[in-house]
Design a protein around this motif. Structure first.
Motif, PDB file in Angstrom:
ATOM      1  N   ASN A  24      10.774   9.202  -5.456  1.00  0.00           N
ATOM      2  CA  ASN A  24      11.398   8.089  -6.162  1.00  0.00           C
ATOM      3  C   ASN A  24      12.416   7.381  -5.273  1.00  0.00           C
ATOM      4  OD1 ASN A  24      12.232   6.637  -8.754  1.00  0.00           O
ATOM      5  ND2 ASN A  24      14.155   7.602  -8.171  1.00  0.00           N
ATOM      6  N   GLN A  25      13.221   8.148  -4.567  1.00  0.00           N
ATOM      7  CA  GLN A  25      14.204   7.546  -3.678  1.00  0.00           C
ATOM      8  C   GLN A  25      13.518   6.779  -2.553  1.00  0.00           C
ATOM      9  OE1 GLN A  25      16.734  10.806  -2.522  1.00  0.00           O
ATOM     10  NE2 GLN A  25      17.917  10.739  -4.422  1.00  0.00           N
ATOM     11  N   ARG A  26      12.424   7.343  -2.030  1.00  0.00           N
ATOM     12  CA  ARG A  26      11.676   6.659  -0.974  1.00  0.00           C
ATOM     13  C   ARG A  26      11.087   5.351  -1.492  1.00  0.00           C
ATOM     14  NH1 ARG A  26      11.414   4.700   3.776  1.00  0.00           N
ATOM     15  NH2 ARG A  26       9.306   4.301   4.503  1.00  0.00           N
ATOM     16  N   PHE A  27      10.563   5.356  -2.703  1.00  0.00           N
ATOM     17  CA  PHE A  27       9.993   4.159  -3.326  1.00  0.00           C
ATOM     18  C   PHE A  27      11.035   3.035  -3.355  1.00  0.00           C
ATOM     19  CE2 PHE A  27       9.200   1.487  -7.025  1.00  0.00           C
ATOM     20  CZ  PHE A  27       7.832   1.260  -7.004  1.00  0.00           C
ATOM     21  N   HIS A  28      12.226   3.357  -3.843  1.00  0.00           N
ATOM     22  CA  HIS A  28      13.275   2.340  -3.935  1.00  0.00           C
ATOM     23  C   HIS A  28      13.740   1.890  -2.555  1.00  0.00           C
ATOM     24  CE1 HIS A  28      14.280   2.264  -8.323  1.00  0.00           C
ATOM     25  NE2 HIS A  28      13.582   3.386  -8.281  1.00  0.00           N
ATOM     26  N   ARG A  29      13.814   2.809  -1.614  1.00  0.00           N
ATOM     27  CA  ARG A  29      14.272   2.437  -0.274  1.00  0.00           C
ATOM     28  C   ARG A  29      13.285   1.484   0.419  1.00  0.00           C
ATOM     29  NH1 ARG A  29      18.345   5.195   2.502  1.00  0.00           N
ATOM     30  NH2 ARG A  29      19.360   6.863   1.339  1.00  0.00           N
ATOM     31  N   VAL A  30      11.991   1.704   0.227  1.00  0.00           N
ATOM     32  CA  VAL A  30      11.000   0.798   0.819  1.00  0.00           C
ATOM     33  C   VAL A  30      11.226  -0.624   0.322  1.00  0.00           C
ATOM     34  CG1 VAL A  30       8.532   0.193   0.877  1.00  0.00           C
ATOM     35  CG2 VAL A  30       9.244   2.562   1.228  1.00  0.00           C
ATOM     36  N   LEU A  31      11.474  -0.746  -0.967  1.00  0.00           N
ATOM     37  CA  LEU A  31      11.741  -2.064  -1.556  1.00  0.00           C
ATOM     38  C   LEU A  31      13.003  -2.694  -0.974  1.00  0.00           C
ATOM     39  CD1 LEU A  31      10.919  -1.502  -5.328  1.00  0.00           C
ATOM     40  CD2 LEU A  31       9.750  -3.045  -3.746  1.00  0.00           C
ATOM     41  N   VAL A  54      11.863  13.357  -7.359  1.00  0.00           N
ATOM     42  CA  VAL A  54      13.137  12.735  -7.005  1.00  0.00           C
ATOM     43  C   VAL A  54      13.082  12.192  -5.577  1.00  0.00           C
ATOM     44  CG1 VAL A  54      15.563  13.204  -6.515  1.00  0.00           C
ATOM     45  CG2 VAL A  54      14.536  14.024  -8.640  1.00  0.00           C
ATOM     46  N   ALA A  55      12.560  12.988  -4.640  1.00  0.00           N
ATOM     47  CA  ALA A  55      12.484  12.559  -3.243  1.00  0.00           C
ATOM     48  C   ALA A  55      11.570  11.341  -3.092  1.00  0.00           C
ATOM     49  CB  ALA A  55      11.994  13.705  -2.370  1.00  0.00           C
ATOM     50  N   ASP A  66       0.837  -1.210   0.000  1.00  0.00           N
ATOM     51  CA  ASP A  66       0.000   0.000   0.000  1.00  0.00           C
ATOM     52  C   ASP A  66       0.869   1.255   0.000  1.00  0.00           C
ATOM     53  OD1 ASP A  66      -2.292  -1.535   0.008  1.00  0.00           O
ATOM     54  OD2 ASP A  66      -2.678  -1.303   2.156  1.00  0.00           O
ATOM     55  N   GLU A  67       1.965   1.206   0.762  1.00  0.00           N
ATOM     56  CA  GLU A  67       2.866   2.355   0.808  1.00  0.00           C
ATOM     57  C   GLU A  67       3.495   2.606  -0.561  1.00  0.00           C
ATOM     58  OE1 GLU A  67       6.725   4.112   3.294  1.00  0.00           O
ATOM     59  OE2 GLU A  67       6.047   2.050   3.644  1.00  0.00           O
ATOM     60  N   LEU A  68       3.916   1.530  -1.233  1.00  0.00           N
ATOM     61  CA  LEU A  68       4.502   1.669  -2.565  1.00  0.00           C
ATOM     62  C   LEU A  68       3.499   2.271  -3.542  1.00  0.00           C
ATOM     63  CD1 LEU A  68       6.427  -1.721  -2.799  1.00  0.00           C
ATOM     64  CD2 LEU A  68       7.467   0.548  -2.749  1.00  0.00           C
ATOM     65  N   GLU A  69       2.259   1.806  -3.477  1.00  0.00           N
ATOM     66  CA  GLU A  69       1.229   2.347  -4.363  1.00  0.00           C
ATOM     67  C   GLU A  69       0.965   3.823  -4.072  1.00  0.00           C
ATOM     68  OE1 GLU A  69      -2.305   0.017  -4.382  1.00  0.00           O
ATOM     69  OE2 GLU A  69      -1.412  -1.557  -5.627  1.00  0.00           O
ATOM     70  N   GLN A  70       0.927   4.180  -2.791  1.00  0.00           N
ATOM     71  CA  GLN A  70       0.694   5.578  -2.432  1.00  0.00           C
ATOM     72  C   GLN A  70       1.847   6.458  -2.888  1.00  0.00           C
ATOM     73  OE1 GLN A  70      -2.177   7.046  -0.961  1.00  0.00           O
ATOM     74  NE2 GLN A  70      -1.033   8.761  -1.848  1.00  0.00           N
ATOM     75  N   LEU A  71       3.066   5.968  -2.706  1.00  0.00           N
ATOM     76  CA  LEU A  71       4.226   6.722  -3.174  1.00  0.00           C
ATOM     77  C   LEU A  71       4.157   6.922  -4.682  1.00  0.00           C
ATOM     78  CD1 LEU A  71       7.031   5.049  -1.029  1.00  0.00           C
ATOM     79  CD2 LEU A  71       6.442   7.484  -0.998  1.00  0.00           C
ATOM     80  N   GLN A  72       3.749   5.879  -5.404  1.00  0.00           N
ATOM     81  CA  GLN A  72       3.680   6.019  -6.856  1.00  0.00           C
ATOM     82  C   GLN A  72       2.561   6.963  -7.283  1.00  0.00           C
ATOM     83  OE1 GLN A  72       5.995   5.125  -9.014  1.00  0.00           O
ATOM     84  NE2 GLN A  72       4.746   6.447 -10.315  1.00  0.00           N
ATOM     85  N   GLN A  73       1.458   6.936  -6.582  1.00  0.00           N
ATOM     86  CA  GLN A  73       0.392   7.898  -6.877  1.00  0.00           C
ATOM     87  C   GLN A  73       0.876   9.327  -6.638  1.00  0.00           C
ATOM     88  OE1 GLN A  73      -2.911   6.647  -4.449  1.00  0.00           O
ATOM     89  NE2 GLN A  73      -3.191   4.731  -5.576  1.00  0.00           N
ATOM     90  N   ASP A  74       1.630   9.519  -5.564  1.00  0.00           N
ATOM     91  CA  ASP A  74       2.197  10.842  -5.286  1.00  0.00           C
ATOM     92  C   ASP A  74       3.191  11.246  -6.381  1.00  0.00           C
ATOM     93  OD1 ASP A  74       0.689  10.904  -2.981  1.00  0.00           O
ATOM     94  OD2 ASP A  74       2.356  10.337  -1.663  1.00  0.00           O
ATOM     95  N   MET A  75       3.954  10.273  -6.881  1.00  0.00           N
ATOM     96  CA  MET A  75       4.890  10.565  -7.970  1.00  0.00           C
ATOM     97  C   MET A  75       4.143  10.949  -9.240  1.00  0.00           C
ATOM     98  SD  MET A  75       8.189   8.005  -7.805  1.00  0.00           S
ATOM     99  CE  MET A  75       7.526   6.671  -6.820  1.00  0.00           C
TER     100      MET A  75
END
Length: 228
Positions: A140-147, A137-138, A115-124
């Motif tokens: 995107n970095q958070r998305f990769h770090r969660v993974l 950019v910020a 859910d967090e990844l999806e929310q981050l991508q929606q924000d992107m």
């Protein structure tokens, strides 16, 4: 009047000063305000920042560890420059390592992380629509770090973070020019993760990194800032 942790008039510590110098110099290098190959002398920088040499020296050592500057000895440094071979090497490693990390993360991701990844991508997506590259950019970095946090392989993650730091000022520029494409690639990763297909997620990540590398190579070929 007793001081509190948020007291704006609390004495400035040397560590805080060094952090400020580090952050400002790093941002200037990443933006291309300080060009690749430019010589940096501690005494000159200390005068410009209005500090002693100590916080400048410590900041330069951190920048050297990041791969952003190279030492010349006697207190002098030079901003690192990057060329085609550097980009090819870095992105080949990123494809290998980040694809591996996504495959490792896939079985570890729960509904909360997905859910967090999806929310981050929606924000992107919103940032891309607004043309807000800094926010993108910020996020995107958070998305990769969660993974990569989910993969629980700290040594590999440390290597990846070092590779991220080693290609200034290109990564922000590349993302800015291809935010829509990057978002589509992220959604392919999320879709594969949602279905529990680790290999498909890893392949989607490898394609994502490869596409970013191709954009970066085009920037290099056009003589982008910080390049040789």
């Amino acid at each position: 009047m007793p001081r509190t942790q948020t007291d704006p008039f609390a004495p400035v510590r040397r560590r805080s000063m060094e952090e400020e110098v580090y952050v400002r110099m790093r941002e200037a290098i990443l933006r291309g305000d300080i060009a690749g190959g430019e010589r940096l002398v501690q005494e000159d920088l200390a005068k410009r920042f209005g500090t002693s040499r100590i916080p400048v020296r410590d900041a330069l050592r951190r920048l050297e560890a990041d791969g952003l500057v190279e030492t010349e000895g006697r207190g002098a440094y030079r901003v690192s420059s990057f060329g085609v071979d550097d980009v090819k090497e870095i992105y080949a490693l990123r494809e290998l390592l980040e694809g591996h990390m996504v495959a490792q993360a896939c079985p570890q991701l729960g509904e909360e992380e997905l859910d967090e990844l999806e929310q981050l991508q929606q924000d992107m997506d919103q940032a891309a629509d607004a043309g807000d590259s800094a926010a993108y950019v910020a996020l995107n970095q958070r998305f990769h770090r969660v993974l990569y946090d989910a993969a629980n392989q700290p040594r590999t993650q440390k290597i990846i973070l070092t590779l991220w730091q080693g290609v200034p000022p290109l990564t922000p520029i590349t993302i800015e020019n291809r935010m829509a494409e990057s978002s589509q690639e992220h959604w392919a990763i999320v879709t594969a993760l949602r279905s529990g297909d680790a290999e498909a997620a890893a392949e989607a990540m490898r394609r994502h990194i490869a596409a970013a590398g191709e954009g970066l190579l085009a920037h290099v070929s056009n003589g982008g800032a910080g390049l040789r």
